[in-house]
Design an enzyme around this catalytic site. Structure first.
Site, short mmCIF file in Angstrom:
data_model
loop_
_atom_site.label_atom_id
_atom_site.label_comp_id
_atom_site.label_asym_id
_atom_site.label_seq_id
_atom_site.Cartn_x
_atom_site.Cartn_y
_atom_site.Cartn_z
CD GLU A 116 -0.50 -0.82 2.16
OE1 GLU A 116 0.13 -1.85 1.83
OE2 GLU A 116 -1.74 -0.76 2.20
CB CYS A 129 -6.05 7.30 -1.00
SG CYS A 129 -6.87 6.74 0.51
CB CYS A 136 -6.58 2.33 12.14
SG CYS A 136 -8.07 3.36 12.10
CB CYS A 140 -14.51 0.21 10.89
SG CYS A 140 -14.63 1.93 11.47
CB CYS A 143 -11.98 -1.13 7.84
SG CYS A 143 -10.56 -0.18 7.26
CB CYS A 367 -12.64 1.84 -0.23
SG CYS A 367 -13.36 2.56 1.24
#
Length: 393
Positions: A116, A129, A136, A140, A143, A367
């Site tokens: 994305e 962004c 990933c 975290c 997230c 975010c």
């Protein structure tokens, strides 16, 4: 200048995915590589290849051309030859959403895999962004992207292609420095950019090239969760602004919510920030700090944040980010009054600490919310993936 600390191994294949049609995508390649390809394909003589590559480069990055037939200053036989061997590609748009606040999110697909990107318009700027990985490397805890397994690194073509696609959507060709809607880039989408360092570096060099997309390095920010060995190289070889996902000021809390801290602790991370090439009061390091209720938002945390920044004499500002919820997450957003109090304490310590108001929450574009909507997984699978990622470090 030689920088100590070799790049770390990342447990993903690094091969560039081959196109099904066998063509080579010219997006993401430097001019010299395009010239070499023209020679290999027999489309230019050695004395002409460099000039032809420069012409093609201008059409791709200054005018946004995707069809060789439109490259009118090239001969017809050359244009036909280019179409036979090459393509000027874009990621496939799977879905596109627009938030009530004007934020845009695209679900993209390349080589069968999805990622994305998000465009955030403001009164004085427009920020894209950009993602650096499919999935990933990290996990975290707060997230949503971190719940995804890491599939692979994005190529320079796929990274630059996101910028090109945004320019297409915003009608910003030919490329020019004045009057742009897209003024800034943040490498804060899916993935950890410093675990895909070479591809990110090569892509951003093209984005910053003055003969094409021409975005100043001062308008580009690279975000890392703290891959300490790669931070100096990022400063030397890319030279863009640095943002660090800090999110906690004690070992126990950061170990929990940013598990990479178990490998590179806060003190080591902050020393790497102090050593970051080019950091000064005019180019401050940004610390991203997601506000989690009763986890990292106490007054004591704010005071400790000030102490740490001053201890390392960091030219820094802190972005306070109210946490953006996602399904099944074990956190709550800090109370608005406490976020403001935290900000006031940091400001009183002489450090800028603006509160970043959430954008695009209604389309899961804020975010920490980016994640392919095609992937739905159980809590047990989330836990398994987290353990697997940590074992790979």
């Amino acid at each position: 200048m030689s920088i100590p600390g070799a790049a770390e191994a990342v447990p993903v294949p690094r091969d560039t995915p081959a196109r099904a049609d066998g063509l080579t995508d010219l997006v993401g390649l430097p001019r010299a590589a395009i010239a070499d390809l023209l020679l290999e394909a027999g489309l230019a003589e050695p004395k002409q290849a460099k000039m032809r590559a420069k012409q093609i480069w201008g059409w791709i990055y200054n005018r946004g051309a995707t069809d060789f037939a439109h490259m009118s200053d090239l001969s017809k036989p050359l244009r036909e030859g280019l179409a036979h061997h090459f393509v000027v590609g874009r990621p496939e748009v799977v879905e596109a959403h627009v938030s009530t606040d004007g934020t845009r999110k695209w679900l993209l697909r390349s080589a069968g895999e999805e990622y994305e990107m998000v465009f955030i318009p403001d009164a004085d700027r427009g920020t894209l962004c950009v993602s650096s990985q499919v999935g990933c490397t990290l996990n975290c805890r707060f997230c949503f992207t971190g719940t995804m397994k890491l599939v692979r690194n994005l190529t320079p073509s796929e990274i630059v292609g996101q910028v090109m696609l945004a320019r297409d959507s915003l009608g910003e060709w030919p490329s020019q420095p004045d009057g742009r809607l897209l003024t800034n880039i943040v490498m804060m989408g899916m993935g950890e950019p410093l675990y895909n360092f070479e591809h990110v570096r090569d892509a951003l060099k093209i984005v910053m090239d003055g003969d094409g997309l021409a975005l100043s390095k001062r308008r580009i920010t690279l975000s890392t969760s703290g891959v300490v060995p790669m931070m100096a190289r990022a400063g030397e070889e890319i030279g863009v602004n640095l943002a660090v996902s800090l999110h906690a000021v004690t070992k126990d809390v950061r170990d929990e919510i940013v598990p990479l801290n178990r490998k590179y602790g806060i003190e080591e991370l902050l020393q790497a920030c102090a050593d970051y090439p080019g950091a000064n009061n005019a180019r401050r390091i940004t610390f991203e700090y997601v506000m989690l209720k009763d986890k990292n938002d106490r007054d004591e945390d704010a005071h400790e944040l000030v102490r740490l920044i001053k201890k390392y004499r960091l030219p820094a500002k802190v972005n306070l980010i109210p946490w953006n919820p996602w399904p099944g997450a074990p956190f709550e957003t800090s109370d608005e009054r406490q976020v403001q109090r935290f900000s006031d304490i940091v400001y009183q310590g002489g450090i800028s600490a603006p509160i970043r108001r959430p954008r695009g929450r209604d389309i899961m574009a804020a975010c920490g919310q980016l994640k392919s909507s095609s992937e739905k997984i159980s809590r047990a699978e989330l836990d398994r993936r987290a353990a697997e990622k940590e074992a790979a470090w």
